[in-house]
Write an enzyme that holds these catalytic residues in place. Structure first.
Site, PDB file in Angstrom:
ATOM      1  CE1 TYR A 123      -2.789  -3.263   0.840  1.00  0.00           C
ATOM      2  CE2 TYR A 123      -4.391  -1.540   1.243  1.00  0.00           C
ATOM      3  CZ  TYR A 123      -4.097  -2.867   1.011  1.00  0.00           C
ATOM      4  OH  TYR A 123      -5.101  -3.788   0.945  1.00  0.00           O
ATOM      5  CE  LYS A 170       3.610 -18.261  -0.169  1.00  0.00           C
ATOM      6  NZ  LYS A 170       2.849 -19.515   0.029  1.00  0.00           N
ATOM      7  CG  ASP A 203       0.098 -20.402   1.682  1.00  0.00           C
ATOM      8  OD1 ASP A 203       0.767 -20.109   2.692  1.00  0.00           O
ATOM      9  OD2 ASP A 203       0.572 -21.059   0.743  1.00  0.00           O
ATOM     10  CG  ASP A 227      -7.400  -4.989   3.190  1.00  0.00           C
ATOM     11  OD1 ASP A 227      -8.456  -5.026   3.850  1.00  0.00           O
ATOM     12  OD2 ASP A 227      -7.297  -4.372   2.120  1.00  0.00           O
ATOM     13  CG  ASP A 231     -12.418  -7.680   4.308  1.00  0.00           C
ATOM     14  OD1 ASP A 231     -12.005  -6.954   5.227  1.00  0.00           O
ATOM     15  OD2 ASP A 231     -12.969  -7.226   3.281  1.00  0.00           O
TER      16      ASP A 231
HETATM   17 MG    MG Z   1     -10.735  -4.264   3.318  1.00  0.00          MG
END
Ligand code: MG
Ligand code: NAI
Length: 337
Positions: A123, A170, A203, A227, A231
């Site tokens: 980001y 990762k 993962d 992020d 969710d």
């Molecule tokens: Mg989001």
């Protein structure tokens, strides 16, 4: 003391759920001074910026803020940048906290907290096109400073919980970026001998979150992984209508529902206000008003057990009915502790 609270409804249902959260917070009897502030897509169309300087300046005078959601076009619009990403970076809100807890009517036994690095990673905004537009490149920025800082906060929070920290990365593929993150967090964690610290590839973490979410306490990870995982985890406990989050730094915390502006239901008066109200409870916790925060959460739980429900939870109630039920529940809890 009087708390000065910035209110940024933003766009779409943000304009419905932030007033709802304000109504419930007002019912706590704590003296709040509200500072309405603008940000988002409508603001961009009106003023040519999605995050006016007055909003940033106003936030700097606040103890905390509540943020609704903003609409972002999915194809680039000249001059438009997501104000939430900009706010996190400009105000150095380096940690995104996403608690995921079982609620009445959802899967039981879950109480975990995702601690997501909030200022860098993928980001960082370092994207470009090459080969005349045939290749797109994003740079993933990871610093030791930001990784250590988020690692420290995760360890401190784990000390107040069940004491398990899971570092999600990762590093087998992203050797330099995730490698640096992993190393920096492990080094900080070694200062906390009372904690159990483990690491998990992202993962595998995604799989385990669905298979056995009860096993997790605090997960600490980089921006994009956090992020996505948060969710995913929100879906285990009632979905977006119930998921709160906080963006916190040393001086300021901005609390928001995880959901977006929901243009499909905006203006209909049926948005679920509970995620924004729970974000308000997180804000109270952050202001060290823990007892009042627990009253707000208690009133939300009661509304899920016996109160009216919005359509996303299978009910027929309007935003205002759910809000009034929770506000009354809070007032009642204050009278009869
Ligand atoms: Mg989001
Ligand atoms: P969304 O979260 O707005 O909506 C996804 C689905 O969940 C929709 O069907 C919506 O009706 C439902 N939903 C979300 N919150 C709800 C609530 N409180 N009560 C009942 N139903 C609810 O995500 P979507 O559709 O991907 O994005 C819509 C817009 O929101 C986009 O412009 C996006 O950029 C923006 N967005 C903004 C965020 C923020 O400001 N933090 C976060 C996510 C999306």
């Amino acid at each position: 003391m009087t708390y000065r609270i910035g209110l940024i409804p933003g766009d779409g249902i943000g304009r419905e759920v932030i007033p709802a959260a304000g109504q419930v917070l007002a019912a706590t009897g704590i003296p709040f001074e509200w500072l309405p502030l603008k940000a988002g897509w409508a603001c961009f169309q009106e003023q040519g910026t999605a995050l006016p300087e007055e909003t940033l300046a106003g936030l700097r005078t606040c103890h905390a803020a509540l943020f609704g959601a903003v609409s972002s076009p999915s194809t680039p619009v000249a001059g438009y940048r997501s104000p939430i990403v900009q706010m996190r970076q400009s105000l150095d809100l380096y940690a995104n906290l996403r608690p995921v807890r079982s609620l009445p009517g959802t899967r039981e036994g879950i109480d975990l907290l995702i601690v997501r690095e909030n200022t860098e990673g993928l980001y960082a905004g370092r994207e470009r096109l090459e080969d005349g537009g045939a290749t797109a490149i994003a740079e993933r920025v990871i610093t030791r400073r930001a990784s250590a800082r988020i690692g420290r906060l995760a360890c401190q929070l784990a000390q107040t919980r069940r004491g398990l920290v899971t570092i999600v990365h990762k590093a087998n593929i992203l050797r330099e970026t995730c490698g640096l993150f992993r190393g920096a967090v492990l080094e900080i964690a070694s200062e906390f001998p009372g904690l159990k610290v483990e690491e998990m590839l992202v993962d595998t973490a995604a799989l385990r979150l669905v298979q056995s979410p009860e096993r997790f306490d605090v997960l600490v990870t980089t921006n994009l992984f956090g992020d996505i995982l948060s969710d995913e985890a929100a879906a285990l406990v009632g979905g977006l209508g119930l998921a709160p989050s906080g963006n916190v730094g040393e001086m300021l915390g901005i609390f928001e529902p995880v959901h977006g502006s929901a243009p499909d239901i905006a203006g209909k008066g049926i948005a679920n206000p509970l995620a924004a109200i729970l974000a308000g409870a997180m804000m109270l916790e952050w202001l060290r008003e823990s007892e009042v925060a627990s009253h707000v959460r208690g009133a939300v739980e009661e509304s899920l057990s016996t109160g009216p429900r919005t359509p996303d939870l299978g009910g027929k109630a309007a935003t205002g009915e759910v809000t009034a039920f929770v506000a009354e529940g809070v007032a009642h809890r204050l009278l009869v502790p």
